[in-house]
Write an enzyme that holds these catalytic residues in place. Sequence first.
Site, PDB file in Angstrom:
ATOM      1  N   ARG A 112      47.962  53.223  58.480  1.00 45.88           N
ATOM      2  CA  ARG A 112      48.980  52.385  59.105  1.00 45.88           C
ATOM      3  C   ARG A 112      49.272  52.861  60.530  1.00 45.88           C
ATOM      4  O   ARG A 112      49.476  52.055  61.428  1.00 45.88           O
ATOM      5  CB  ARG A 112      50.267  52.453  58.257  1.00 45.88           C
TER       6      ARG A 112
ATOM      7  N   ARG B  47      53.495  53.290  64.767  1.00 44.79           N
ATOM      8  CA  ARG B  47      54.928  53.588  64.619  1.00 44.79           C
ATOM      9  C   ARG B  47      55.208  54.998  65.098  1.00 44.79           C
ATOM     10  O   ARG B  47      54.454  55.921  64.807  1.00 44.79           O
ATOM     11  CB  ARG B  47      55.310  53.437  63.141  1.00 44.79           C
TER      12      ARG B  47
HETATM   13  P1  ADP Z   1      59.235  54.911  55.396  1.00 42.10           P
HETATM   14  O1  ADP Z   1      59.584  54.421  54.031  1.00 42.10           O
HETATM   15  O2  ADP Z   1      57.783  54.706  55.732  1.00 42.10           O
HETATM   16  O3  ADP Z   1      59.692  56.302  55.701  1.00 42.10           O
HETATM   17  P2  ADP Z   1      61.391  53.274  56.618  1.00 42.10           P
HETATM   18  O4  ADP Z   1      61.098  52.133  57.505  1.00 42.10           O
HETATM   19  O5  ADP Z   1      62.004  52.970  55.303  1.00 42.10           O
HETATM   20  O6  ADP Z   1      59.963  53.999  56.457  1.00 42.10           O
HETATM   21  O7  ADP Z   1      62.334  54.361  57.362  1.00 42.10           O
HETATM   22  C1  ADP Z   1      62.008  54.893  58.613  1.00 42.10           C
HETATM   23  C2  ADP Z   1      63.071  55.899  59.054  1.00 42.10           C
HETATM   24  O8  ADP Z   1      64.338  55.243  59.218  1.00 42.10           O
HETATM   25  C3  ADP Z   1      63.360  57.036  58.080  1.00 42.10           C
HETATM   26  O9  ADP Z   1      62.450  58.116  58.197  1.00 42.10           O
HETATM   27  C4  ADP Z   1      64.789  57.426  58.503  1.00 42.10           C
HETATM   28  O10 ADP Z   1      64.797  58.210  59.681  1.00 42.10           O
HETATM   29  C5  ADP Z   1      65.420  56.097  58.836  1.00 42.10           C
HETATM   30  N1  ADP Z   1      66.072  55.501  57.650  1.00 42.10           N
HETATM   31  C6  ADP Z   1      65.725  54.365  56.991  1.00 42.10           C
HETATM   32  N2  ADP Z   1      66.512  54.126  55.937  1.00 42.10           N
HETATM   33  C7  ADP Z   1      67.410  55.161  55.914  1.00 42.10           C
HETATM   34  C8  ADP Z   1      68.480  55.536  55.045  1.00 42.10           C
HETATM   35  N3  ADP Z   1      68.805  54.790  53.972  1.00 42.10           N
HETATM   36  N4  ADP Z   1      69.185  56.663  55.344  1.00 42.10           N
HETATM   37  C9  ADP Z   1      68.885  57.417  56.401  1.00 42.10           C
HETATM   38  N5  ADP Z   1      67.876  57.147  57.247  1.00 42.10           N
HETATM   39  C10 ADP Z   1      67.140  56.030  57.010  1.00 42.10           C
END
Ligand code: ADP
Length: 192
Positions: free
Chosen positions: A127, A133
């Site tokens: 990815r 990203r």
């Molecule tokens: P992935 O599942 O690939 O890690 P996400 O798009 O779900 O990707 O999340 C990317 C980033 O966004 C996380 O690593 C974190 O820094 C932040 N993030 C997302 N959701 C949360 C959450 N519920 N609490 C805290 N940080 C979050």
Amino acid sequence: MRLVLLGAPGSGKGTQAARLKEHLQVPHISTGDLLRAEVAAGSKLGLEAKEVMARGELVSDAILLGMLEDRVSRADTANGFILDGYPRNLTQADALDALLKRIGQPMDYAVQLDVPTELLVERIAGRAAAEGRADDNPESVRKRLEVYNTQTAPVIEFYRQHGQLTVVDGVGALDEVFNRVVSALAPTADVG
Ligand code: ADP
């Protein structure tokens, strides 16, 4: 239907959520997408979150809860939602539980996409090449997996103890995994 998708980074939550959204006709709420939109817009929240996300750490619970409350209170969630990326620790799981109790809309299912770590690393690398990203670099990926294992894995136990957890094998073709998720949501005849 109110549904939370659980799984490590690279487990395919986002991909499956996008399909489930069409299937169930309820919005897909990805906290990662909401945060990336704030970063792209250059908002105050986005500026706060940007570096934390790039490092693969968790953005503060207070920011996330505020964002989630705003999103869940919008009219399009009347028939439910698919939550992807939240809750990521037990504090968030408790906060979500309290929020849903307050609005009288309990969670119907927590679906965990189960994928072995080696495959997660491989998928994220693929990815990273395709999407670029900011948090898909090796160091941040390692951190995100560590955060998942230490902080998010207990959330799976939380839903198991609440009798809401369904584990789905996340290895296989997208369609195959999707069909497994849909079967897991089918009402079981044998209740209680
Ligand atoms: P992935 O599942 O690939 O890690 P996400 O798009 O779900 O990707 O999340 C990317 C980033 O966004 C996380 O690593 C974190 O820094 C932040 N993030 C997302 N959701 C949360 C959450 N519920 N609490 C805290 N940080 C979050």
